[in-house]
Design a protein around this motif. Structure first.
Motif, short mmCIF file in Angstrom:
data_model
loop_
_atom_site.label_atom_id
_atom_site.label_comp_id
_atom_site.label_asym_id
_atom_site.label_seq_id
_atom_site.Cartn_x
_atom_site.Cartn_y
_atom_site.Cartn_z
N ASP B 144 30.75 136.56 -39.82
CA ASP B 144 29.74 135.80 -40.56
C ASP B 144 30.39 135.29 -41.85
O ASP B 144 29.94 135.57 -42.94
CB ASP B 144 28.52 136.68 -40.86
N ALA B 145 31.52 134.63 -41.70
CA ALA B 145 32.35 134.12 -42.81
C ALA B 145 32.95 135.27 -43.61
O ALA B 145 32.47 136.39 -43.57
CB ALA B 145 31.58 133.19 -43.70
N GLY B 146 34.03 134.98 -44.30
CA GLY B 146 34.73 136.02 -45.07
C GLY B 146 35.48 136.98 -44.19
O GLY B 146 35.70 138.13 -44.55
N THR B 147 35.92 136.51 -43.00
CA THR B 147 36.57 137.44 -42.09
C THR B 147 37.96 137.81 -42.56
O THR B 147 38.38 138.95 -42.39
CB THR B 147 36.66 136.85 -40.67
N ARG B 148 38.70 136.85 -43.16
CA ARG B 148 40.06 137.23 -43.56
C ARG B 148 40.01 138.27 -44.67
O ARG B 148 40.84 139.16 -44.73
CB ARG B 148 40.89 136.01 -43.93
N CYS B 149 39.01 138.16 -45.56
CA CYS B 149 38.88 139.14 -46.64
C CYS B 149 38.55 140.52 -46.07
O CYS B 149 39.16 141.52 -46.45
CB CYS B 149 37.79 138.71 -47.62
N ALA B 150 37.59 140.55 -45.16
CA ALA B 150 37.22 141.83 -44.54
C ALA B 150 38.42 142.40 -43.79
O ALA B 150 38.67 143.61 -43.84
CB ALA B 150 36.06 141.62 -43.58
N GLY B 151 39.19 141.53 -43.13
CA GLY B 151 40.37 141.98 -42.40
C GLY B 151 41.41 142.59 -43.31
O GLY B 151 41.97 143.65 -43.00
N ILE B 152 41.64 141.95 -44.46
CA ILE B 152 42.63 142.47 -45.41
C ILE B 152 42.16 143.81 -45.97
O ILE B 152 42.94 144.76 -46.09
CB ILE B 152 42.89 141.44 -46.53
N ASN B 153 40.87 143.90 -46.29
CA ASN B 153 40.34 145.16 -46.83
C ASN B 153 40.49 146.30 -45.82
O ASN B 153 40.89 147.41 -46.18
CB ASN B 153 38.87 144.99 -47.18
N ALA B 154 40.18 146.01 -44.56
CA ALA B 154 40.31 147.04 -43.53
C ALA B 154 41.78 147.40 -43.32
O ALA B 154 42.13 148.58 -43.21
CB ALA B 154 39.70 146.55 -42.22
N ALA B 155 42.65 146.40 -43.32
CA ALA B 155 44.07 146.65 -43.09
C ALA B 155 44.67 147.49 -44.21
O ALA B 155 45.48 148.39 -43.95
CB ALA B 155 44.82 145.33 -42.98
N ALA B 156 44.24 147.26 -45.45
CA ALA B 156 44.77 148.04 -46.57
C ALA B 156 44.42 149.51 -46.40
O ALA B 156 45.26 150.39 -46.61
CB ALA B 156 44.22 147.50 -47.88
N MET B 157 43.19 149.78 -45.98
CA MET B 157 42.78 151.17 -45.78
C MET B 157 43.53 151.79 -44.61
O MET B 157 43.96 152.94 -44.67
CB MET B 157 41.27 151.23 -45.51
N ALA B 158 43.68 151.00 -43.53
CA ALA B 158 44.36 151.54 -42.34
C ALA B 158 45.83 151.85 -42.65
O ALA B 158 46.36 152.85 -42.18
CB ALA B 158 44.25 150.54 -41.19
N LEU B 159 46.47 151.00 -43.47
CA LEU B 159 47.87 151.25 -43.83
C LEU B 159 47.98 152.54 -44.63
O LEU B 159 48.87 153.36 -44.40
CB LEU B 159 48.41 150.08 -44.64
N ALA B 160 47.07 152.73 -45.58
CA ALA B 160 47.09 153.97 -46.36
C ALA B 160 46.87 155.17 -45.44
O ALA B 160 47.56 156.18 -45.54
CB ALA B 160 46.02 153.92 -47.44
N HIS B 161 45.94 155.02 -44.52
CA HIS B 161 45.63 156.12 -43.60
C HIS B 161 46.81 156.44 -42.71
O HIS B 161 47.00 157.59 -42.31
CB HIS B 161 44.40 155.73 -42.76
N ALA B 162 47.63 155.44 -42.40
CA ALA B 162 48.81 155.66 -41.54
C ALA B 162 49.95 156.29 -42.32
O ALA B 162 51.02 156.52 -41.76
CB ALA B 162 49.25 154.35 -40.91
N GLY B 163 49.74 156.57 -43.60
CA GLY B 163 50.78 157.22 -44.39
C GLY B 163 51.90 156.31 -44.82
O GLY B 163 52.99 156.77 -45.15
N ILE B 164 51.67 155.00 -44.81
CA ILE B 164 52.68 154.05 -45.25
C ILE B 164 52.71 154.07 -46.78
O ILE B 164 51.65 153.99 -47.41
CB ILE B 164 52.34 152.62 -44.77
N PRO B 165 53.91 154.20 -47.39
CA PRO B 165 53.95 154.17 -48.86
C PRO B 165 53.49 152.81 -49.39
O PRO B 165 53.91 151.77 -48.88
CB PRO B 165 55.43 154.41 -49.18
N MET B 166 52.61 152.84 -50.36
CA MET B 166 52.10 151.60 -50.95
C MET B 166 52.08 151.72 -52.46
O MET B 166 51.74 152.76 -53.01
CB MET B 166 50.67 151.34 -50.46
N LYS B 167 52.43 150.62 -53.13
CA LYS B 167 52.38 150.60 -54.60
C LYS B 167 50.95 150.70 -55.09
O LYS B 167 50.67 151.25 -56.13
CB LYS B 167 52.99 149.29 -55.11
N ASN B 168 50.04 150.11 -54.32
CA ASN B 168 48.66 150.02 -54.75
C ASN B 168 47.79 149.66 -53.56
O ASN B 168 48.29 149.26 -52.53
CB ASN B 168 48.55 148.91 -55.80
#
Lengths: 221, 258
Positions: B144-168
């Motif tokens: 319902d619009a804003g899909t790339r933003c929602a995708g990036i938000n979900a991806a950021a959480m999933a990357l953290a959950h996968a234990g990938i080192p992240m600056k922020n």
């Protein structure tokens, strides 16, 4: 005393001071920040993050369980559930092996208990030259989250010893989360499997060893 | 007074008045205020077979992200021997919109995959994983619009959950312009059907937790002043999203700890 709290990447753990940044952390202008998701722990002056999810990260000296994926002219390529495969050289097998008959020692699909002796840019090197290592011939193998392995082993092996004694099984816990159980009867192996999965599920309950003692007493009645 | 001057004054007054009324009366179809974002929620650890996973919902937009890796990079010729590679795939499920969309990659999804990679790359630290790849798969189950933003938000959480080192962490939000008013988080109607006055402009922006930019896109007409205002509003809103992401990540461990 150690203080633990859940931390996410980019979150400040402690204000700057005499603290030293350990694993999974970074020192910035105004404090020490986490780079990984997990539990932040402060031991004396050292701050580190213990990851609780993600792929197993191999370390030198770890005993792991792996599956032979490929046979090369001078060794075996073994999948140890890490981000890279490991290499077991012919030289690291404690007996004479004919180069033409590598598959007679271990064939593709065989499982083995191996020890990591080196990690470098080229890959992970594993060895069979130590006590308790070798090809797995019988028993069952189960998989758990590699970050829960320390709890399954317990303090100085107390938990795993408890399970071994109560199920009369021989258990080898690989640091990569693969566990080999071998006993005389299948029932014993299955009860050991259940006990281990029970520990993995309740892995952060305090006094877990006592609870497992009760678990075994209750099960026998 | 000269009748002509008087006439002019009235006209100017009317114009000003008209403008004022427009500013005050801009009403969004959804009933939201200009700086109000849609209700958001997030969950971490929704896909047991992935190394890390997360769901992010903003109104009727739902994104799920799964992270696999670090693992060996195939094909070999695309390997980077100096550091690991981040590989994102954005996909809209065929049932995510009211008219079924043809499944499979298309020009739009390929572009958004690349944009997502660029938005996340500045924060992920893959120096310790040379020759390896981290795969991020983003699927939109409802759009319902804003899909790339929602995708990036979900991806950021999933990357953290996968234990990938992240600056922020990164948090993404769309600012936009409806006619002359700056608003936040456009929905489908505002994004593609709003045609009053100047029409609508969509500006997806991604911020790190400390307010730095990792990605901005501008689709349509906007002045520099308006863009500055839009970024200011988006930065405020990104803090709210960060709090939701943080809480979702922490909640995923509470079950383990208790």
């Amino acid at each position: 005393m150690t203080e633990r709290k859940i931390i996410i990447p980019g979150e400040k753990i402690v204000d700057s001071g005499d603290f030293l940044p350990g694993e999974g952390t970074e020192k910035r202008d105004d404090g020490i920040y986490a780079l990984r998701f997990g539990l932040a722990e402060t031991l004396d002056k050292l701050v580190k993050v213990i990851p609780l999810s993600g792929v197993y990260s191999p370390r030198r000296g770890n005993v792991v369980i792996g599956k032979v994926e490929e046979i090369t002219f001078n060794g075996w390529i073994i999948n140890i559930n890490a981000s890279r495969t490991a290499f077991l050289s012919l030289m690291e097998v404690p007996r004479y092996v004919n180069k033409d008959e590598l598959d007679e020692v271990m064939d593709i699909g065989d499982m083995a208990v191996v020890k990591i002796w080196g990690i470098n840019k080229r890959g992970i090197d594993v060895s069979l030259k130590s006590r308790g290592l070798g090809k797995i011939e019988d028993g069952i193998i189960i998989e758990v989250n590699p970050h829960k392995v320390p709890r399954i082993i317990g303090k100085e092996g107390s938990m795993i010893k408890l399970i071994k004694d109560n199920t009369k099984c021989d258990i080898v816990v690989g640091q990569n989360g693969l566990i080999w159980i071998s006993g005389d009867k299948v029932e014993e192996e299955l009860s050991a499997k259940e006990a281990i999965l029970h520990v993995a599920e309740k892995c952060f309950v305090s006094g877990l060893t006592e609870e497992m003692e009760k678990y075994f007493k209750g099960g026998k009645k | 007074m000269d009748p002509n001057t008087k006439m002019k004054k009235i006209q100017i007054n009317m114009q000003e008045n008209k403008h004022n009324i427009k500013m005050a009366e801009i009403k969004r179809q959804s009933g939201r205020k200009a700086d109000e974002i849609r209700p958001i929620s997030a969950k971490v650890g929704i896909i047991p077979n992935a190394n890390g996973s997360a769901m992010f919902q903003s109104g009727n937009t739902i994104a799920i992200a799964a992270v696999y890796g670090p693992k060996e990079h195939h094909p070999r010729n695309q390997r980077n021997p100096a550091k690991g590679t981040l590989r994102c795939t954005y996909n809209m499920m065929s049932f995510s919109v009211t008219d079924r969309i043809r499944p499979g990659p298309n020009r739009r999804s390929t572009e958004i995959s690349k944009i997502t990679e660029w938005a996340l790359e500045p924060v992920v630290m893959l120096e310790d994983y040379p020759g390896m790849v981290v795969d991020v798969h983003i699927h939109m189950t409802q759009a319902d619009a804003g899909t790339r933003c929602a995708g990036i938000n979900a991806a950021a959480m999933a990357l953290a959950h996968a234990g990938i080192p992240m600056k922020n962490m990164v948090s993404s939000i769309a600012a936009g312009k409806l006619d002359k008013t700056i608003v936040l988080d456009l929905d489908k109607y505002e994004d593609s059907e709003f045609e009053d006055g100047e029409g609508s402009t969509d500006i997806p922006i991604t911020f790190t937790n400390d307010g730095k930019l990792t990605h901005i896109q501008v689709d349509g007409h906007i002045t520099t002043e308006q863009l500055k205002q839009a970024m200011k509003m988006a930065r405020e809103a990104s803090k709210k999203i960060y709090e939701v992401q943080k809480q979702a990540l922490k909640d995923s461990l509470v079950g383990d700890l208790k």
